[in-house]
Every structure is written in C-alpha cells, then in structure tokens.
Design a protein around this motif. Sequence first.
Motif, PDB file in Angstrom:
ATOM      1  N   LEU A  23       3.508   5.233  -7.755  1.00  0.00           N
ATOM      2  CA  LEU A  23       3.759   3.818  -7.422  1.00  0.00           C
ATOM      3  C   LEU A  23       3.133   2.908  -8.472  1.00  0.00           C
ATOM      4  N   SER A  24       1.925   3.277  -8.865  1.00  0.00           N
ATOM      5  CA  SER A  24       1.237   2.494  -9.898  1.00  0.00           C
ATOM      6  C   SER A  24       2.081   2.427 -11.170  1.00  0.00           C
ATOM      7  N   GLN A  25       2.664   3.554 -11.519  1.00  0.00           N
ATOM      8  CA  GLN A  25       3.512   3.598 -12.721  1.00  0.00           C
ATOM      9  C   GLN A  25       4.749   2.726 -12.566  1.00  0.00           C
ATOM     10  N   LEU A  26       5.345   2.814 -11.368  1.00  0.00           N
ATOM     11  CA  LEU A  26       6.555   2.012 -11.118  1.00  0.00           C
ATOM     12  C   LEU A  26       6.249   0.523 -11.200  1.00  0.00           C
TER      13      LEU A  26
ATOM     14  N   PHE B  25      -4.217  -4.714  -4.617  1.00  0.00           N
ATOM     15  CA  PHE B  25      -3.934  -4.851  -3.182  1.00  0.00           C
ATOM     16  C   PHE B  25      -2.754  -3.959  -2.784  1.00  0.00           C
ATOM     17  N   LEU B  26      -1.718  -3.998  -3.605  1.00  0.00           N
ATOM     18  CA  LEU B  26      -0.515  -3.207  -3.295  1.00  0.00           C
ATOM     19  C   LEU B  26      -0.819  -1.711  -3.299  1.00  0.00           C
ATOM     20  N   LEU B  27      -1.599  -1.291  -4.275  1.00  0.00           N
ATOM     21  CA  LEU B  27      -1.932   0.140  -4.350  1.00  0.00           C
ATOM     22  C   LEU B  27      -2.786   0.553  -3.150  1.00  0.00           C
ATOM     23  N   ASN B  28      -3.722  -0.325  -2.774  1.00  0.00           N
ATOM     24  CA  ASN B  28      -4.554  -0.021  -1.608  1.00  0.00           C
ATOM     25  C   ASN B  28      -3.728  -0.036  -0.323  1.00  0.00           C
ATOM     26  N   TYR B  29      -2.814  -0.987  -0.250  1.00  0.00           N
ATOM     27  CA  TYR B  29      -1.928  -1.082   0.930  1.00  0.00           C
ATOM     28  C   TYR B  29      -1.118   0.201   1.069  1.00  0.00           C
ATOM     29  N   SER B  30      -0.608   0.645  -0.080  1.00  0.00           N
ATOM     30  CA  SER B  30       0.205   1.857  -0.070  1.00  0.00           C
ATOM     31  C   SER B  30      -0.598   3.067   0.399  1.00  0.00           C
ATOM     32  N   LYS B  31      -1.850   3.144  -0.095  1.00  0.00           N
ATOM     33  CA  LYS B  31      -2.696   4.286   0.305  1.00  0.00           C
ATOM     34  C   LYS B  31      -3.010   4.227   1.795  1.00  0.00           C
TER      35      LYS B  31
END
Lengths: 194, 48
Positions: A23-26, B25-31
């Motif tokens: 996701l980070s990459q995307l 925030f988005l990465l944490n939300y996803s996790k």
Amino acid sequence: MKDVLTSDATLVSDYIKGNEAALSQLITRHQQRIYSFVYSKVYDKDITEDIFQDTFIKVIRTLKRGGYNEEGKFLPWVMRIAHNLVIDHFRKNKRMPKFDNSGDFNIFSVLSDGDLNAEKQIIKEQVETDVRRLIEELPEDQKDVLVMRIYKEMSFKEIALKTDVSINTALGRMRYALINLRKLIDKHNIILTN
Amino acid sequence: MANIYSKKKPQPWEESCPKKETIQFLLNYSKALSVINYKGEKFEALLN
C-alpha cells in the motif's frame, strides 16, 4: 528499481494478501497525480489533504472488503473515487456555504451568477462524457440516427434521406437507440443527473 | 530595501504532494483495519 518493475495489479494483490508495504508503494507511486488532480479542482490545500485522505480510506476499505475487481485499472479507479469526493465536497459546500475570511471581503462569495458553478460544471462534463461513451456502444445504425438527431439537430426527414431509409425506420432506430441507451445506463449503473 | 509582505507562494513540489502525516495516517489506518467475515456478512474492526 523494484518499485518501477512491480505493477499496480501485483501490488494490489500483495496488499489484499496482507502485505502492508504494498500500500505504501501504491500511495507513493500515485500520490502526486491524485493530489494534483484534487488540488486543481478545489484550490485549497487543507481540503485537498482531506479529500486525498478520504480517497485512500475508501480505497483501503474496498480492497480489504474484497470489493475491488482487478482489471489493471487501479489508478483510474482511485481517480474516479477522488473525483466523486470532489463532487461531494462541492455539493456539501452548496448546502452550507462557507465564507472565506482569509482575504478581503469578496462580493462574489455572496452573489451567485446564473452560470454553472464548479460542481455543476464537473457533473455536466462527467455526464456528457458518460453519454458519449454509451452512444459508442450502440449498434451503428442506431448510433448514426441518434447523433444526427441530437448532435446535428437534423429532422427525421433529413435523416431518412441521408441514410436512405423511410422516416418510420429512422424513427424506429431512434426509439431503439433510446431504449438501448437506457439498458446500457442500467447495466453500467450510471447516474446521469445534474 | 523594502520588505515584501506578500504571501510566500508554496513551491510546486509542496503543492503536489500530501503531507507525510497524511500518508502515515493512511498506513496506520490500513494496519489497524481488519475485515471480519461472519456468515456472509462483512464487519470492519479498527484495532488500535
């Protein structure tokens, strides 16, 4: 280098399987385009930031719920979500007009003109694009009649002469074109309102 | 030399990228987000 080689489809698939780094990459790959697109519509950094965030929240939720069909169109899909959220933003603002206090008083913020505002303009463009795309899916004879009647404003008599058929046939083709358009709209679940 | 009081214009790269905090925030939300399947229904749980 690996980032360049890995396709969106692979990254999406990896992410669905639980690889959070995908996701980070995307996001890194597409953030600039999505952010610029939203900024070009709203011209406000804070709102752009909010819409960008909401877009990816929607993306994350849809992917995790398994609601995404991989057709190799990840970016257009995300752009569409962003586009819809931009429309929602303008719609919300119309209901609750916001006064911009950052600069001098602007008389145009309280006076509305009769022209289409930004939201309506975006919706109008979207509807017109959708309709054009749908027309392309019609059978050739129906498409010709519809284009001549609606876009070229020709009479059915002129259409009949041009296509070398009777007026009744031209009328029938127009009727079927409209029926088929409605079917296509239902099939693609498209909302054509302004 | 006179001072210039006009607003400093953001750099082009500043305008075209979201803040690091937003990405984080988005990465944490996803996790934190997990979707639970139960009898054909999907439930979302945010596990912070």
